[in-house]
Design a protein around this motif. Structure first.
Motif, PDB file in Angstrom:
ATOM      1  N   UNK A  61       4.428   5.745  -4.891  1.00 23.21           N
ATOM      2  CA  UNK A  61       4.125   6.254  -3.552  1.00 23.21           C
ATOM      3  C   UNK A  61       3.468   5.180  -2.691  1.00 23.21           C
ATOM      4  N   UNK A  62       2.547   4.423  -3.282  1.00 22.09           N
ATOM      5  CA  UNK A  62       1.854   3.386  -2.522  1.00 22.09           C
ATOM      6  C   UNK A  62       2.816   2.322  -2.006  1.00 22.09           C
ATOM      7  N   UNK A  63       3.767   1.913  -2.845  1.00 19.77           N
ATOM      8  CA  UNK A  63       4.727   0.900  -2.404  1.00 19.77           C
ATOM      9  C   UNK A  63       5.640   1.426  -1.298  1.00 19.77           C
ATOM     10  N   UNK A  64       6.014   2.688  -1.407  1.00 24.18           N
ATOM     11  CA  UNK A  64       6.833   3.292  -0.353  1.00 24.18           C
ATOM     12  C   UNK A  64       6.058   3.316   0.966  1.00 24.18           C
ATOM     13  N   UNK A  65       4.805   3.753   0.913  1.00 23.33           N
ATOM     14  CA  UNK A  65       4.002   3.859   2.127  1.00 23.33           C
ATOM     15  C   UNK A  65       3.635   2.488   2.702  1.00 23.33           C
ATOM     16  N   UNK A  66       3.382   1.525   1.828  1.00 24.31           N
ATOM     17  CA  UNK A  66       3.079   0.178   2.329  1.00 24.31           C
ATOM     18  C   UNK A  66       4.286  -0.425   3.031  1.00 24.31           C
ATOM     19  N   UNK A  67       5.489  -0.073   2.578  1.00 25.82           N
ATOM     20  CA  UNK A  67       6.689  -0.533   3.258  1.00 25.82           C
ATOM     21  C   UNK A  67       6.913   0.196   4.577  1.00 25.82           C
ATOM     22  N   UNK A  68       6.723   1.510   4.558  1.00 26.42           N
ATOM     23  CA  UNK A  68       6.924   2.309   5.767  1.00 26.42           C
ATOM     24  C   UNK A  68       5.860   2.009   6.824  1.00 26.42           C
ATOM     25  N   UNK A  69       4.640   1.684   6.402  1.00 26.72           N
ATOM     26  CA  UNK A  69       3.521   1.488   7.325  1.00 26.72           C
ATOM     27  C   UNK A  69       3.073   0.026   7.373  1.00 26.72           C
ATOM     28  N   UNK A  70       4.004  -0.878   7.144  1.00 25.95           N
ATOM     29  CA  UNK A  70       3.656  -2.304   7.117  1.00 25.95           C
ATOM     30  C   UNK A  70       3.132  -2.774   8.461  1.00 25.95           C
TER      31      UNK A  70
ATOM     32  N   UNK B 115       0.391  -5.047   4.858  1.00 22.93           N
ATOM     33  CA  UNK B 115       0.853  -5.910   5.931  1.00 22.93           C
ATOM     34  C   UNK B 115       2.312  -6.291   5.816  1.00 22.93           C
ATOM     35  N   UNK B 116       2.878  -6.659   6.947  1.00 22.60           N
ATOM     36  CA  UNK B 116       4.314  -6.937   7.029  1.00 22.60           C
ATOM     37  C   UNK B 116       4.733  -8.114   6.154  1.00 22.60           C
TER      38      UNK B 116
ATOM     39  N   UNK C 241      -0.383  -1.491   9.259  1.00 25.03           N
ATOM     40  CA  UNK C 241      -1.421  -2.224   8.511  1.00 25.03           C
ATOM     41  C   UNK C 241      -1.805  -3.515   9.219  1.00 25.03           C
ATOM     42  N   UNK C 242      -0.836  -4.125   9.915  1.00 25.20           N
ATOM     43  CA  UNK C 242      -1.138  -5.357  10.647  1.00 25.20           C
ATOM     44  C   UNK C 242      -2.053  -5.105  11.844  1.00 25.20           C
TER      45      UNK C 242
ATOM     46  N   UNK D 123      -6.127   1.859   9.425  1.00 20.62           N
ATOM     47  CA  UNK D 123      -4.677   1.695   9.351  1.00 20.62           C
ATOM     48  C   UNK D 123      -4.228   1.138   8.007  1.00 20.62           C
ATOM     49  N   UNK D 124      -5.005   0.258   7.428  1.00 22.97           N
ATOM     50  CA  UNK D 124      -4.627  -0.266   6.109  1.00 22.97           C
ATOM     51  C   UNK D 124      -4.886   0.741   4.995  1.00 22.97           C
ATOM     52  N   UNK D 125      -5.700   1.750   5.273  1.00 25.68           N
ATOM     53  CA  UNK D 125      -6.008   2.762   4.249  1.00 25.68           C
ATOM     54  C   UNK D 125      -5.057   3.954   4.315  1.00 25.68           C
ATOM     55  N   UNK D 126      -4.101   3.935   5.238  1.00 25.57           N
ATOM     56  CA  UNK D 126      -3.169   5.061   5.351  1.00 25.57           C
ATOM     57  C   UNK D 126      -2.384   5.331   4.060  1.00 25.57           C
ATOM     58  N   UNK D 127      -1.814   4.292   3.405  1.00 29.25           N
ATOM     59  CA  UNK D 127      -1.107   4.573   2.150  1.00 29.25           C
ATOM     60  C   UNK D 127      -1.983   5.276   1.117  1.00 29.25           C
TER      61      UNK D 127
END
Length: 557
Positions: free
Chosen positions: A268-277, A437-438, A280-281, A397-401
């Protein structure tokens, strides 16, 4: 005996196949029930497993999903994600909306209350002389409100103008036996710094008012920016790759009949980090902006406290008036020396003596008398509350995932890490969790992210936060904008000598309080010391800077 054994084995094999078929049929029945529970129609929902070659996202092996079901799941995953993001951002948005409203109401009501209090006390204390000149004070508060609301008001110039107008009115009132012309008043104004008719009150009040209003206005503008960023960034559109990854994570387990399997947390974390890259920036500039907001709160509850400045302003202005009254004879004598003695008006001195024009003084100001100043609260209480809220907003924003992939809510617990949905089947999720981050999503195993194409919408808000943070940094130092003081002190005119005191060869340079309309300064990494030390610039450069300031001011308004 052999035939019997063979028959039993054949029967057992048939029974096993039948039971297996029933289980698979039951799995698809459960999928149908879960699909219906999601609000979908049962059209084209298979009862038994079928070939998955028609699927574009989920496994193309045996499946309980039709192509229409997968499309429905894809749209539902988009809705689910938007709802989760909206829910986790709701508190942040509410914080900025409500605190902006509270501070704005407080500051505006504080100004109204202060103006009302001054008017009531001056009517009681000074009576008719005040009523005849009330527009001087009304203009003062009108300009203060206009500045607070974002108007292009230079506070220093405005306050200087207030004291100049007050000097003119009082000098004419105290010398009504003379004909005071506009030209004569202009002469008096040239010597105001030397006369100091109001003592040190104008200088002290100018410093206090400008710094307090700069801090108050900039802080409310900062809350506005935070509100807009929170509202807009939490509702950004998702990429097709993100939508596919979400569908695979949330609904492909249905197609394989394992609806109860929750996604593995790291998956889930990897999916969200990709969707919310891109979101996070936003975090570095967001945190810098939050820190700048917190710094200004220190000013609001400390030396730039607008409440402690405005509450006793009627007393301070009255003290200035009394100072001029007490020294009126000396001030008049020195004016006559510098500007010459004006012609007699032929009306004689007012029937009331000079000492009777302003016949009362205000009692000393006691802040304890006003624990609740405006909007049912006090600035100290508002600041304590907003500081707590701002601290919680850091790293949002970085804590969203992490916020979305909560155990037992969206993802499987740590105890179930060997039996969670890993995107393919029940089992452990092997890939490592990526950084935020992106730039760290180039090899995201779950979401295809083009790291060469940052989201322009997010980048715009990054710039907005950077500009606002720099404005807040300036406000922390009591500055609104850098400007070159080009005021020219000319010699006096009229029949006087041109100097009320012995003329010095060198004039003392005054330190300007920078209160022009808001402008964003250079980025925080730029060293301003060298540029600020340059006092002589080319006309073209000054013109360019002026046009840039005007353009940025219009943008911020």
């Amino acid at each position: 005996m052999l035939r019997l054994r063979t028959a039993v084995l054949c029967a057992f094999s048939f029974l096993s196949l039948t039971v297996g078929a029933d289980v698979k049929t039951q799995n698809c029945s459960q999928v149908r029930d879960a699909y219906i529970a999601k609000g979908f129609t049962v059209t084209n929902v298979p009862y038994q497993e079928i070939s998955g070659e028609h699927l574009r996202i989920c496994s193309q092996e045996k499946t309980c999903c039709s192509a229409e079901m997968e499309d429905g799941f894809s749209q539902q995953s988009k809705t689910d994600f938007e709802n989760m993001l909206d829910g986790i951002s709701d508190d942040l948005r509410a914080t900025f909306v409500s605190r902006h409203r509270r501070f704005d109401e407080f500051f505006l009501e504080l100004l109204d209350n202060t103006e009302r209090s001054l008017n009531e006390m001056f009517v009681r204390t000074y009576g008719k002389p005040y009523m005849q000149n009330v527009e001087v004070f009304q203009n003062l508060f009108a300009e203060l409100k206009r500045y607070y609301k974002g108007g292009n008001v230079n506070l220093e110039e405005m306050l200087n103008d207030f004291w100049t107008r007050l000097l003119e009115r009082m000098f004419k009132l105290l010398n009504s036996q003379y004909l005071i012309t506009e030209e004569y008043l202009e002469c008096i104004n040239k010597y105001m710094d030397q006369l100091k008719p109001f003592g040190d009150v104008p200088k002290k009040l100018k410093s206090q008012v400008t710094r307090a209003f700069i801090a108050a206005r900039t802080f409310v503008q900062g809350l506005t920016v935070g509100r807009e960023v929170a509202n807009r960034v939490s509702k950004v559109s998702m990429s097709p790759a993100c939508q596919r990854a979400l569908t695979k994570m949330f609904y492909c387990p249905y197609c394989q009949g394992v609806m109860s399997a929750k996604p593995c947390r790291n998956y889930c974390l990897n999916v969200m980090k990709g969707c919310l890259a891109n979101q996070a920036d936003l975090d570095p500039e967001w945190n810098y902006y939050i820190d700048a907001m917190l710094q200004v709160t220190e000013r609001l509850e400390g030396p730039f406290n607008i409440e402690s400045v405005m509450e006793p302003i009627d007393v301070k202005i009255s003290e200035a008036i009394m100072n001029m009254q007490d020294n009126s004879v000396e001030i008049t004598h020195r004016v006559f020396q510098g500007c010459g003695q004006p012609k007699a008006s032929g009306m004689g001195r007012s029937a009331r003596g000079i000492s009777d024009v302003f016949n009362a003084r205000f009692k000393p100001y006691s802040p304890e008398e006003h624990p609740t100043t405006a909007a049912g609260t006090s600035l100290d209480r508002l600041v304590v509350d907003v500081k707590e809220r701002l601290l919680k907003a850091k790293k949002f924003w970085s804590s969203l995932p992490e916020g979305i992939c909560q155990e037992d809510n969206v993802t499987a617990s740590e105890a179930s890490s060997e039996d969670c949905w890993n995107g393919h089947s029940r089992g452990r999720y092997v890939p490592e969790v990526l950084k935020d981050g992106l730039t760290h999503q180039a090899n995201n195993p779950e979401v295809g992210v083009d790291i060469t194409r940052p989201d322009t919408f997010i980048r715009q808000h990054i710039m907005t936060l950077r500009m606002m943070a720099n404005k807040l940094k300036n406000a922390y130092n009591g500055n609104d904008i850098y400007f070159q003081d080009s005021s020219d002190e000319g010699s006096g005119s009229g029949s006087g000598s041109g100097c009320l005191e012995p003329c010095d060869a060198e004039t003392e340079e005054s330190e300007p309080v920078l209160t022009e309309a808001p402008e964003v300064q250079a980025d925080r990494g730029v060293d301003r010391s060298s540029s600020s030390s340059q006092t002589h610039s080319s006309p073209a450069l000054l013109l360019l800077l002026s046009l840039s300031a005007l353009a940025l001011h219009n943008h911020w308004r």
